[in-house]
Design a protein around this motif. Structure first.
Motif, PDB file in Angstrom:
ATOM      1  N   SER A 179      31.853  45.739  34.800  1.00 40.28           N
ATOM      2  CA  SER A 179      30.505  45.627  35.351  1.00 40.28           C
ATOM      3  C   SER A 179      29.972  44.204  35.146  1.00 40.28           C
ATOM      4  CB  SER A 179      29.598  46.639  34.643  1.00 40.28           C
ATOM      5  OG  SER A 179      28.300  46.527  35.152  1.00 40.28           O
ATOM      6  N   GLY A 180      29.426  43.610  36.206  1.00 37.21           N
ATOM      7  CA  GLY A 180      28.844  42.273  36.120  1.00 37.21           C
ATOM      8  C   GLY A 180      29.836  41.146  36.377  1.00 37.21           C
ATOM      9  N   ARG A 181      31.106  41.481  36.538  1.00 35.93           N
ATOM     10  CA  ARG A 181      32.097  40.418  36.790  1.00 35.93           C
ATOM     11  C   ARG A 181      32.064  40.021  38.267  1.00 35.93           C
ATOM     12  NH1 ARG A 181      34.462  38.529  32.274  1.00 35.93           N
ATOM     13  NH2 ARG A 181      34.849  40.060  30.653  1.00 35.93           N
ATOM     14  N   VAL A 182      32.805  38.942  38.588  1.00 38.02           N
ATOM     15  CA  VAL A 182      32.837  38.411  39.957  1.00 38.02           C
ATOM     16  C   VAL A 182      34.293  38.388  40.440  1.00 38.02           C
ATOM     17  CG1 VAL A 182      32.330  36.425  41.435  1.00 38.02           C
ATOM     18  CG2 VAL A 182      30.819  36.973  39.501  1.00 38.02           C
ATOM     19  N   ALA A 183      34.515  38.940  41.631  1.00 33.80           N
ATOM     20  CA  ALA A 183      35.869  39.000  42.192  1.00 33.80           C
ATOM     21  C   ALA A 183      35.931  38.299  43.539  1.00 33.80           C
ATOM     22  CB  ALA A 183      36.307  40.454  42.361  1.00 33.80           C
ATOM     23  N   GLY A 225      28.154  32.348  40.455  1.00 35.91           N
ATOM     24  CA  GLY A 225      28.149  31.610  39.192  1.00 35.91           C
ATOM     25  C   GLY A 225      29.421  31.661  38.372  1.00 35.91           C
ATOM     26  N   SER A 226      30.383  32.487  38.748  1.00 32.35           N
ATOM     27  CA  SER A 226      31.657  32.505  38.009  1.00 32.35           C
ATOM     28  C   SER A 226      32.740  33.150  38.873  1.00 32.35           C
ATOM     29  CB  SER A 226      31.523  33.269  36.684  1.00 32.35           C
ATOM     30  OG  SER A 226      31.263  34.620  36.946  1.00 32.35           O
ATOM     31  N   LEU A 227      33.941  33.161  38.347  1.00 32.68           N
ATOM     32  CA  LEU A 227      35.043  33.856  39.031  1.00 32.68           C
ATOM     33  C   LEU A 227      35.945  34.453  37.959  1.00 32.68           C
ATOM     34  CD1 LEU A 227      36.816  34.788  41.301  1.00 32.68           C
ATOM     35  CD2 LEU A 227      37.681  32.473  41.566  1.00 32.68           C
ATOM     36  N   ASP A 228      36.026  35.781  37.958  1.00 28.31           N
ATOM     37  CA  ASP A 228      36.779  36.491  36.913  1.00 28.31           C
ATOM     38  C   ASP A 228      38.049  37.166  37.425  1.00 28.31           C
ATOM     39  OD1 ASP A 228      34.559  36.176  34.960  1.00 28.31           O
ATOM     40  OD2 ASP A 228      33.516  37.485  36.368  1.00 28.31           O
ATOM     41  N   ILE A 229      38.003  37.601  38.686  1.00 27.14           N
ATOM     42  CA  ILE A 229      39.097  38.427  39.221  1.00 27.14           C
ATOM     43  C   ILE A 229      39.487  37.862  40.590  1.00 27.14           C
ATOM     44  CG2 ILE A 229      39.783  40.754  39.931  1.00 27.14           C
ATOM     45  CD1 ILE A 229      37.251  41.733  38.250  1.00 27.14           C
ATOM     46  N   LEU A 230      40.775  37.637  40.771  1.00 26.96           N
ATOM     47  CA  LEU A 230      41.281  37.151  42.068  1.00 26.96           C
ATOM     48  C   LEU A 230      42.309  38.144  42.601  1.00 26.96           C
ATOM     49  CD1 LEU A 230      41.876  34.987  44.291  1.00 26.96           C
ATOM     50  CD2 LEU A 230      43.503  33.959  42.667  1.00 26.96           C
ATOM     51  N   VAL A 231      42.074  38.628  43.812  1.00 21.25           N
ATOM     52  CA  VAL A 231      43.069  39.501  44.452  1.00 21.25           C
ATOM     53  C   VAL A 231      43.602  38.770  45.685  1.00 21.25           C
ATOM     54  CG1 VAL A 231      43.527  41.737  45.515  1.00 21.25           C
ATOM     55  CG2 VAL A 231      41.919  41.570  43.602  1.00 21.25           C
ATOM     56  N   ASN A 232      44.851  38.324  45.597  1.00 23.52           N
ATOM     57  CA  ASN A 232      45.523  37.639  46.702  1.00 23.52           C
ATOM     58  C   ASN A 232      46.147  38.691  47.608  1.00 23.52           C
ATOM     59  OD1 ASN A 232      45.304  34.736  46.224  1.00 23.52           O
ATOM     60  ND2 ASN A 232      46.445  35.147  44.329  1.00 23.52           N
ATOM     61  N   ALA A 279      41.480  29.016  40.917  1.00 28.09           N
ATOM     62  CA  ALA A 279      40.680  30.025  40.198  1.00 28.09           C
ATOM     63  C   ALA A 279      40.852  29.937  38.683  1.00 28.09           C
ATOM     64  CB  ALA A 279      41.079  31.425  40.676  1.00 28.09           C
ATOM     65  N   ILE A 280      42.048  29.594  38.241  1.00 26.02           N
ATOM     66  CA  ILE A 280      42.362  29.696  36.808  1.00 26.02           C
ATOM     67  C   ILE A 280      41.442  28.857  35.903  1.00 26.02           C
ATOM     68  CG2 ILE A 280      44.168  28.987  35.143  1.00 26.02           C
ATOM     69  CD1 ILE A 280      46.131  30.568  36.979  1.00 26.02           C
ATOM     70  N   PRO A 281      41.068  27.619  36.274  1.00 24.37           N
ATOM     71  CA  PRO A 281      40.167  26.879  35.363  1.00 24.37           C
ATOM     72  C   PRO A 281      38.871  27.643  35.072  1.00 24.37           C
ATOM     73  CG  PRO A 281      41.096  25.406  37.008  1.00 24.37           C
ATOM     74  CD  PRO A 281      41.521  26.796  37.395  1.00 24.37           C
ATOM     75  N   HIS A 282      38.350  28.373  36.051  1.00 23.55           N
ATOM     76  CA  HIS A 282      37.111  29.140  35.822  1.00 23.55           C
ATOM     77  C   HIS A 282      37.366  30.321  34.883  1.00 23.55           C
ATOM     78  CE1 HIS A 282      35.043  26.786  38.850  1.00 23.55           C
ATOM     79  NE2 HIS A 282      36.151  26.871  39.568  1.00 23.55           N
ATOM     80  N   MET A 283      38.531  30.917  34.987  1.00 25.00           N
ATOM     81  CA  MET A 283      38.883  32.023  34.086  1.00 25.00           C
ATOM     82  C   MET A 283      39.137  31.492  32.674  1.00 25.00           C
ATOM     83  SD  MET A 283      41.448  34.102  36.644  1.00 25.00           S
ATOM     84  CE  MET A 283      40.881  34.783  38.201  1.00 25.00           C
ATOM     85  N   GLN A 284      39.782  30.338  32.612  1.00 25.87           N
ATOM     86  CA  GLN A 284      40.063  29.744  31.285  1.00 25.87           C
ATOM     87  C   GLN A 284      38.765  29.436  30.539  1.00 25.87           C
ATOM     88  OE1 GLN A 284      42.647  26.629  32.777  1.00 25.87           O
ATOM     89  NE2 GLN A 284      44.424  27.490  31.700  1.00 25.87           N
ATOM     90  N   ALA A 335      48.882  33.702  29.669  1.00 26.18           N
ATOM     91  CA  ALA A 335      48.601  34.844  28.777  1.00 26.18           C
ATOM     92  C   ALA A 335      47.752  34.417  27.584  1.00 26.18           C
ATOM     93  CB  ALA A 335      49.918  35.459  28.306  1.00 26.18           C
ATOM     94  N   LYS A 336      47.992  33.223  27.090  1.00 27.09           N
ATOM     95  CA  LYS A 336      47.265  32.707  25.912  1.00 27.09           C
ATOM     96  C   LYS A 336      45.780  32.505  26.200  1.00 27.09           C
ATOM     97  CE  LYS A 336      48.194  27.832  26.990  1.00 27.09           C
ATOM     98  NZ  LYS A 336      48.181  28.117  28.423  1.00 27.09           N
ATOM     99  N   ASP A 337      45.411  32.453  27.484  1.00 32.99           N
ATOM    100  CA  ASP A 337      44.017  32.207  27.873  1.00 32.99           C
ATOM    101  C   ASP A 337      43.249  33.495  28.172  1.00 32.99           C
ATOM    102  OD1 ASP A 337      44.465  29.392  27.842  1.00 32.99           O
ATOM    103  OD2 ASP A 337      45.402  29.546  29.821  1.00 32.99           O
ATOM    104  N   GLY A 338      43.864  34.642  27.909  1.00 35.32           N
ATOM    105  CA  GLY A 338      43.182  35.910  28.209  1.00 35.32           C
ATOM    106  C   GLY A 338      43.244  36.286  29.678  1.00 35.32           C
ATOM    107  N   ILE A 339      44.193  35.683  30.392  1.00 33.84           N
ATOM    108  CA  ILE A 339      44.317  35.959  31.836  1.00 33.84           C
ATOM    109  C   ILE A 339      45.584  36.786  32.078  1.00 33.84           C
ATOM    110  CG2 ILE A 339      44.536  34.924  34.133  1.00 33.84           C
ATOM    111  CD1 ILE A 339      43.243  32.352  32.900  1.00 33.84           C
ATOM    112  N   LEU A 340      45.417  37.921  32.735  1.00 33.75           N
ATOM    113  CA  LEU A 340      46.551  38.795  33.043  1.00 33.75           C
ATOM    114  C   LEU A 340      46.857  38.712  34.536  1.00 33.75           C
ATOM    115  CD1 LEU A 340      45.573  41.977  30.953  1.00 33.75           C
ATOM    116  CD2 LEU A 340      46.754  39.900  30.204  1.00 33.75           C
ATOM    117  N   VAL A 341      48.146  38.587  34.869  1.00 36.66           N
ATOM    118  CA  VAL A 341      48.561  38.377  36.260  1.00 36.66           C
ATOM    119  C   VAL A 341      49.602  39.431  36.620  1.00 36.66           C
ATOM    120  CG1 VAL A 341      49.420  36.686  37.927  1.00 36.66           C
ATOM    121  CG2 VAL A 341      48.322  35.884  35.820  1.00 36.66           C
TER     122      VAL A 341
END
Ligand SMILES: NC(=O)c1ccc[n+]([C@@H]2O[C@H](COP(=O)([O-])OP(=O)(O)OC[C@H]3O[C@@H](n4cnc5c(N)ncnc54)[C@H](OP(=O)(O)O)[C@@H]3O)[C@@H](O)[C@H]2O)c1
Length: 268
Positions: free
Chosen positions: A6-10, A84-91, A127-132, A176-182
């Motif tokens: 909830s509240g995230r941006v995709a 204001g942010s980007l948390d989830i990317l669906v290609n 997208a990744i720099p915003h997730m990092q 993976a070390k940045d909390g990003i799952l792909v």
């Protein structure tokens, strides 16, 4: 299940129809703000209008061809400027190319590679720099069952699916070390316009015995042949998997390609 997003941006590419539109609906139902991207402006606007009818929906759209060199920056900038942010990317943007190596042209290869693979690499990179920055991110790449179980009648699509699976694994290890799952989804036969537009005309040419059937009947026939469960999947069934992989409830699956093919992935 509360997906804990909830509240995230995709961002969902190719979200004016089919699987992408169903993914956008899943995110909105979980109070995620969504940027949808596709080329055809009128279909995109219609999708945006329909999505905005969901209660409390936050939606923005951008008409763009993902294969354009500046598309990734434009799409990511739209998410940042609007939400204001980007948390989830669906290609997800793309289509199938029906045919074998010998019937595919140089242009088919170049165009399909740009739409499916090059755009994915560029969007992940943008997208990744915003997730990092937030030490949290989820990326879901739409692949196909052909990445592990190639059908020579879909040569270009399936070679690119193998590359998408590899990109997914490699990138997952890097971030993976940045909390990003792909993760990726190895999609089997799913009933969308993609079939009518890109596959059924070729199927009809090679299967004259199907001539009297409607497009829906041809898809049912082919799906029953290809798929142990005996039917094509629905966009909603794929969207449910994408929503989980893109969510906070997924904390431990990364680098994987989840096969969603009604049992057609026959390898162990
Ligand atoms: N359906 C299946 O059986 C199946 C199987 C394996 C993999 N897949 C993959 O799943 C993804 C979704 O497919 P689908 O079945 O939902 O297809 P679909 O119903 O035809 O929808 C495709 C979406 O992608 C957009 N799109 C296509 N090319 C684009 C481009 N160059 N730039 C931006 N947007 C683009 C389309 O809008 P515009 O045309 O207006 O741009 C539309 O919104 C695709 O990548 C496809 O290859 C599907």
């Amino acid at each position: 299940m509360d997906l804990e997003i909830s509240g995230r941006v995709a961002v969902v590419t190719g979200a004016s129809a089919g699987i992408g539109l169903a993914v956008a609906q899943e995110f909105l139902a979980n109070n995620v703000a969504v940027v949808i991207a596709a080329r055809d402006v009128s279909r995109l606007r219609a999708a945006e209008t329909a999505l905005l009818e969901q209660r409390g929906a936050k939606v923005a759209s951008i008409a763009v061809d993902v294969s354009a060199p500046d598309a990734a920056e434009l799409i990511v900038d739209k998410a940042i400027a609007t939400f204001g942010s980007l948390d989830i990317l669906v290609n997800n943007a793309g289509r199938a190319h029906a045919g074998g190596l010998m019937s595919s042209t140089e242009e088919d290869w170049t165009e399909m590679t740009a739409v499916k693979l090059t755009s994915m690499r560029r969007l992940c990179k943008a997208a990744i720099p915003h997730m990092q920055k937030n030490r949290w991110g989820r990326i879901v790449n739409m692949s196909s069952i052909g990445g592990i179980y190639p059908n020579p009648k879909l040569f270009v699509s399936h070679v690119l699916s193998a590359a998408i699976n590899n990109l997914t694994k490699s990138l997952a290890l890097e971030v993976a070390k940045d909390g990003i799952l792909v993760n990726a989804i190895g999609i089997g036969a799913v009933a969308t316009d993609n079939w009518a537009n890109n596959m059924i005309p070729t199927v009809r040419r090679s299967r004259p015995e199907l001539a009297g059937l409607s497009d829906d009947e041809v898809l049912s026939h082919i799906s029953a042949e290809l798929t142990p469960v005996g039917r094509a999947g629905s966009a909603r069934e794929i969207a449910a998997i994408a929503a989980f992989l893109g969510s906070g409830r997924n904390g431990f699956v990364t680098g994987d390609t989840i096969e969603a093919s009604g049992g057609a992935d026959r390898f162990m």
